[in-house]
Design a protein around this motif. Sequence first.
Motif, PDB file in Angstrom:
ATOM      1  N   ALA A   1       0.850  -1.181   0.000  1.00  0.00           N
ATOM      2  CA  ALA A   1       0.000   0.000   0.000  1.00  0.00           C
ATOM      3  C   ALA A   1       0.888   1.233   0.000  1.00  0.00           C
ATOM      4  O   ALA A   1       2.060   1.184   0.340  1.00  0.00           O
ATOM      5  CB  ALA A   1      -0.920   0.002   1.218  1.00  0.00           C
ATOM      6  N   GLY A   2       0.316   2.357  -0.399  1.00  0.00           N
ATOM      7  CA  GLY A   2       1.066   3.605  -0.431  1.00  0.00           C
ATOM      8  C   GLY A   2       0.158   4.745  -0.839  1.00  0.00           C
ATOM      9  O   GLY A   2      -1.061   4.631  -0.789  1.00  0.00           O
ATOM     10  N   ALA A   3       0.780   5.840  -1.244  1.00  0.00           N
ATOM     11  CA  ALA A   3       0.023   7.025  -1.651  1.00  0.00           C
ATOM     12  C   ALA A   3       0.735   7.725  -2.799  1.00  0.00           C
ATOM     13  O   ALA A   3       1.964   7.662  -2.919  1.00  0.00           O
ATOM     14  CB  ALA A   3      -0.128   7.986  -0.478  1.00  0.00           C
ATOM     15  N   LEU A   4      -0.056   8.389  -3.626  1.00  0.00           N
ATOM     16  CA  LEU A   4       0.460   9.171  -4.742  1.00  0.00           C
ATOM     17  C   LEU A   4       0.015  10.614  -4.559  1.00  0.00           C
ATOM     18  O   LEU A   4      -1.181  10.869  -4.417  1.00  0.00           O
ATOM     19  CB  LEU A   4      -0.078   8.634  -6.070  1.00  0.00           C
ATOM     20  CG  LEU A   4       0.258   7.187  -6.390  1.00  0.00           C
ATOM     21  CD1 LEU A   4      -0.513   6.728  -7.606  1.00  0.00           C
ATOM     22  CD2 LEU A   4       1.748   7.035  -6.609  1.00  0.00           C
ATOM     23  N   PRO A   5       0.957  11.581  -4.557  1.00  0.00           N
ATOM     24  CA  PRO A   5       0.547  12.982  -4.434  1.00  0.00           C
ATOM     25  C   PRO A   5      -0.190  13.430  -5.696  1.00  0.00           C
ATOM     26  O   PRO A   5       0.105  12.953  -6.794  1.00  0.00           O
ATOM     27  CB  PRO A   5       1.856  13.741  -4.266  1.00  0.00           C
ATOM     28  CG  PRO A   5       2.899  12.845  -4.832  1.00  0.00           C
ATOM     29  CD  PRO A   5       2.398  11.437  -4.680  1.00  0.00           C
ATOM     30  N   ILE A   6      -1.131  14.330  -5.523  1.00  0.00           N
ATOM     31  CA  ILE A   6      -1.903  14.839  -6.657  1.00  0.00           C
ATOM     32  C   ILE A   6      -1.525  16.285  -6.884  1.00  0.00           C
ATOM     33  O   ILE A   6      -1.460  17.069  -6.009  1.00  0.00           O
ATOM     34  CB  ILE A   6      -3.409  14.733  -6.397  1.00  0.00           C
ATOM     35  CG1 ILE A   6      -3.783  13.278  -6.214  1.00  0.00           C
ATOM     36  CG2 ILE A   6      -4.197  15.348  -7.520  1.00  0.00           C
ATOM     37  CD1 ILE A   6      -5.221  13.037  -5.841  1.00  0.00           C
TER      38      ILE A   6
END
Length: 109
Positions: A104-109
């Motif tokens: 899992a992780g996150a992507l900046p927008i």
Amino acid sequence: MRIRFRVATVGIVLALAGGGAVTGAAPASASDNTVASSFSCDAWHYLRGSRGHGASITCHGSSFTGYVICHQPDGYLYVRFGNRARSGGTSTAWCELNAEVSDAGALPI
């Protein structure tokens, strides 16, 4: 064709999560570069509920979208994206009922 698309999607997400993506354009200003480098996330939290397995993540420095890489018992991998959240917020993404979270992780927008 569907399998290739999903494998390519997983590859793109893994490359972005690992910092392997290279942008072709230079930042518009030095302040834009500072904002990008100040994006950070807490460790993701594994979730288990009636909806299946998922993960939540909290990030700071930019709006972002969380994601999970899901693994089904038959070996099929796929990516699910969570809600868009503002800096300091939490994004949660869920796998299908019989799948487990591989990463899992996150992507900046």
